[in-house]
Design a protein around this motif. Structure first.
Motif, PDB file in Angstrom:
ATOM      1  N   CYS A  15      -7.478 -36.550  23.286  1.00 11.57           N
ATOM      2  CA  CYS A  15      -8.721 -37.349  23.248  1.00 11.57           C
ATOM      3  C   CYS A  15      -9.857 -36.516  22.671  1.00 11.57           C
ATOM      4  N   GLY A  16      -9.988 -35.267  23.172  1.00  9.85           N
ATOM      5  CA  GLY A  16     -11.067 -34.391  22.690  1.00  9.85           C
ATOM      6  C   GLY A  16     -10.927 -34.159  21.193  1.00  9.85           C
ATOM      7  N   GLY A  17      -9.696 -33.939  20.745  1.00 16.32           N
ATOM      8  CA  GLY A  17      -9.456 -33.695  19.322  1.00 16.32           C
ATOM      9  C   GLY A  17      -9.866 -34.885  18.475  1.00 16.32           C
ATOM     10  N   CYS A  18      -9.547 -36.089  18.952  1.00 13.21           N
ATOM     11  CA  CYS A  18      -9.914 -37.301  18.190  1.00 13.21           C
ATOM     12  C   CYS A  18     -11.437 -37.422  18.094  1.00 13.21           C
ATOM     13  N   VAL A  19     -12.113 -37.204  19.218  1.00  7.85           N
ATOM     14  CA  VAL A  19     -13.582 -37.330  19.218  1.00  7.85           C
ATOM     15  C   VAL A  19     -14.199 -36.303  18.278  1.00  7.85           C
ATOM     16  N   LEU A  20     -13.691 -35.067  18.369  1.00  6.93           N
ATOM     17  CA  LEU A  20     -14.222 -33.993  17.524  1.00  6.93           C
ATOM     18  C   LEU A  20     -13.997 -34.307  16.051  1.00  6.93           C
ATOM     19  N   SER A  21     -12.817 -34.809  15.756  1.00  4.33           N
ATOM     20  CA  SER A  21     -12.530 -35.102  14.352  1.00  4.33           C
ATOM     21  C   SER A  21     -13.396 -36.250  13.838  1.00  4.33           C
ATOM     22  N   LEU A  22     -13.692 -37.230  14.711  1.00  2.00           N
ATOM     23  CA  LEU A  22     -14.597 -38.319  14.293  1.00  2.00           C
ATOM     24  C   LEU A  22     -15.996 -37.790  14.033  1.00  2.00           C
ATOM     25  N   ALA A  23     -16.404 -36.808  14.886  1.00  2.00           N
ATOM     26  CA  ALA A  23     -17.754 -36.254  14.717  1.00  2.00           C
ATOM     27  C   ALA A  23     -17.817 -35.402  13.454  1.00  2.00           C
ATOM     28  N   MET A  24     -16.739 -34.633  13.195  1.00  2.00           N
ATOM     29  CA  MET A  24     -16.783 -33.723  12.049  1.00  2.00           C
ATOM     30  C   MET A  24     -16.482 -34.430  10.728  1.00  2.00           C
ATOM     31  N   PHE A  25     -15.579 -35.386  10.757  1.00  2.00           N
ATOM     32  CA  PHE A  25     -15.229 -36.107   9.528  1.00  2.00           C
ATOM     33  C   PHE A  25     -15.406 -37.597   9.765  1.00  2.00           C
ATOM     34  N   PRO A  26     -16.663 -38.053   9.852  1.00  2.00           N
ATOM     35  CA  PRO A  26     -16.879 -39.462  10.170  1.00  2.00           C
ATOM     36  C   PRO A  26     -16.300 -40.365   9.083  1.00  2.00           C
ATOM     37  N   PRO A  27     -15.762 -41.523   9.452  1.00  2.00           N
ATOM     38  CA  PRO A  27     -15.223 -42.436   8.437  1.00  2.00           C
ATOM     39  C   PRO A  27     -16.343 -42.877   7.504  1.00  2.00           C
ATOM     40  N   LYS A  28     -15.994 -43.059   6.243  1.00  3.44           N
ATOM     41  CA  LYS A  28     -17.024 -43.473   5.287  1.00  3.44           C
ATOM     42  C   LYS A  28     -17.156 -44.989   5.332  1.00  3.44           C
ATOM     43  N   SER A  29     -17.498 -45.480   6.492  1.00  2.00           N
ATOM     44  CA  SER A  29     -17.618 -46.922   6.636  1.00  2.00           C
ATOM     45  C   SER A  29     -19.021 -47.240   7.113  1.00  2.00           C
ATOM     46  N   SER A  30     -19.630 -48.244   6.510  1.00  2.00           N
ATOM     47  CA  SER A  30     -20.997 -48.583   6.901  1.00  2.00           C
ATOM     48  C   SER A  30     -21.029 -49.088   8.341  1.00  2.00           C
ATOM     49  N   TYR A  31     -19.919 -49.687   8.801  1.00  2.00           N
ATOM     50  CA  TYR A  31     -19.897 -50.171  10.182  1.00  2.00           C
ATOM     51  C   TYR A  31     -19.897 -48.999  11.161  1.00  2.00           C
ATOM     52  N   TRP A  32     -19.157 -47.942  10.798  1.00  2.54           N
ATOM     53  CA  TRP A  32     -19.140 -46.764  11.666  1.00  2.54           C
ATOM     54  C   TRP A  32     -20.554 -46.187  11.754  1.00  2.54           C
ATOM     55  N   ILE A  33     -21.217 -46.140  10.596  1.00  2.80           N
ATOM     56  CA  ILE A  33     -22.554 -45.563  10.596  1.00  2.80           C
ATOM     57  C   ILE A  33     -23.500 -46.406  11.440  1.00  2.80           C
TER      58      ILE A  33
END
Ligand SMILES: Nc1ncnc2c1ncn2[C@@H]1O[C@H](COP(=O)(O)OP(=O)(O)O)[C@@H](O)[C@H]1O
Ligand SMILES: Nc1ccn([C@H]2C[C@H](O)[C@@H](COP(=O)(O)OP(=O)(O)O)O2)c(=O)n1
Length: 376
Positions: free
Chosen positions: A70-88
């Motif tokens: 879980c921690g790894g997934c969160v960290l990876s989302l924070a470090m490499f955020p998806p290039k999606s306007s919805y995510w932003i």
């Protein structure tokens, strides 16, 4: 029959008991992390002698494996955020700024406050668009209205969320009466030009008109009587008198209309009250100002970018002395203009401190809010 199944159940229970397959494990409690860590390590270092021991090792290991994944997934989302306007738009990092905007009043309205016309002409093929106006004197004619035509929708129009009717052969009223304008503001070097170029690449109905570019082009024109004046203003980081700027903007918009453009990004304008008043006098109601895209970045970041740009730009004002003067002008003269539009809920703020791609994703989201009928 009943006796038979009872015997079967008894056999299973007995079997479990013999192999110690009970659900209860003997070992540290769930919250005893050091104890569980010890057991989890033993999974790799000390092979279990019984099933009970093995199960305890698995249970302990599971706690750390779960937290790690879980921690790894969160960290990876924070470090490499998806290039999606919805995510932003919905990512946790932006919740805070949205919450703040709700109180400061800068948040865009949740629901549309007025009716927005369909840009059907822009969605149809060029032959359905009316002829553009001729290049006329700025003082006598304002920007020509876009065609208000009744036309038969093609499948392209029906595919758009803006179309009034969904049937491929439906008759559609082309509503836009005026060219639509979005002002693009932000400090020097915030990345306005970079993002405007991306918008125009992605959406052909948009035209990018940079006030600074128009002034620089005019300065290069040997026949221009304003060249010297423009040069001295730009070098000093001052705002050129609006009569000159708005005439150039107006000319560029007329040219764009001739080429079929219906939406205009006016970059670096209005930068002071003089600009605001000049626009009102010359363009006024003949264009619809939809809002202001505001690219926000720190002075330190903008200075760094401008110095980077100076290596190739060849601009007389991309040097430290002029940059500082431009910053002072921006703080003193342009920020009050932003406040004016902010009070009208017309400012759509974009965090320009991020990478170009990240800002681009956010820009698209904001553009949809400024001009809700975007084909994006
Ligand atoms: N998000 C960004 N991150 C890093 N550099 C950027 C970003 N956006 C633009 N730049 C660079 O910063 C410089 C200024 O950008 P530009 O779009 O010309 O700014 P402006 O039009 O606001 O003056 C350019 O060299 C550009 O490549
Ligand atoms: N509305 C405007 C826009 C630009 N100018 C002049 C003064 C500005 O310092 C220069 C350069 O503007 P430009 O928008 O191209 O560049 P920056 O955003 O400052 O990087 O042009 C102006 O006088 N009036």
């Amino acid at each position: 029959m009943a006796t038979c199944s009872l015997t079967g159940a008894r056999r299973i229970l007995l079997h479990r008991w013999v192999r110690q397959l009970g659900d209860s494990v003997q070992g540290p409690q769930l919250m005893d992390l050091p104890g569980n860590w010890q057991k989890a390590k033993e999974f790799f270092t000390k092979p279990a002698l019984s099933y009970g021991q093995y199960k305890q090792q698995c249970v302990s290991l599971r706690i750390f494996a779960f937290s790690g994944i879980c921690g790894g997934c969160v960290l990876s989302l924070a470090m490499f955020p998806p290039k999606s306007s919805y995510w932003i738009t919905w990512s946790p990092l932006y919740w805070l700024s949205y919450a703040k905007q709700c109180f400061t009043g800068a948040a865009p309205p949740l629901f549309l406050e007025k009716q927005h016309g369909a840009q059907v002409a822009a969605l149809l093929r060029p032959e359905t668009q009316a002829p553009a106006p001729s290049d006329t004197d700025v003082s006598t004619v304002a920007v020509a209205p876009a065609p208000a035509a009744t036309t038969t929708a093609t499948s392209a129009a029906s595919a758009s969320p803006c179309s009034v009717a969904s049937s491929a052969s439906a008759t559609v009223l082309a509503a836009p009466a005026k060219p639509r304008v979005v002002f693009v503001l932000g400090g020097p070097g915030a990345g306005k030009g970079t993002q405007c170029a991306k918008i125009c690449d992605a959406y052909p109905q948009w035209q990018h008109i940079s006030a600074g570019d128009c002034l620089r082009a005019e300065r290069q024109d040997p026949n221009s009587k304003d060249g010297e004046l423009i040069n001295s203003y730009i070098k000093d980081g001052k705002i050129v008198p609006v009569q000159i700027t708005v005439r150039l903007l107006h000319k560029a918009m007329q040219k764009g209309q001739k080429e079929g453009k219906t939406d205009f990004l006016i970059d670096g304008f209005p930068r002071n009250w003089d600009n605001v008043n000049g626009w009102e006098e010359v363009i006024g109601d003949s264009a619809e100002v939809m809002g202001v895209l505001f690219f926000e970045a720190s002075l330190a970041e903008m200075e760094k970018r401008l110095l980077g740009r100076s290596v190739t730009s060849g601009r007389v004002d991309d040097n430290l002395e002029s940059i500082r003067k431009r910053f002072a002008t921006y703080e003193k003269e342009t920020k009050p203009i932003l406040e004016k539009y902010q009070k009208e809920h017309k400012v759509f703020k974009i965090d320009a401190m991020q990478s170009v791609d990240f800002v681009w994703a956010h820009t698209q989201t904001k553009l949809r809010e400024v001009v809700p009928c975007q084909q994006v």
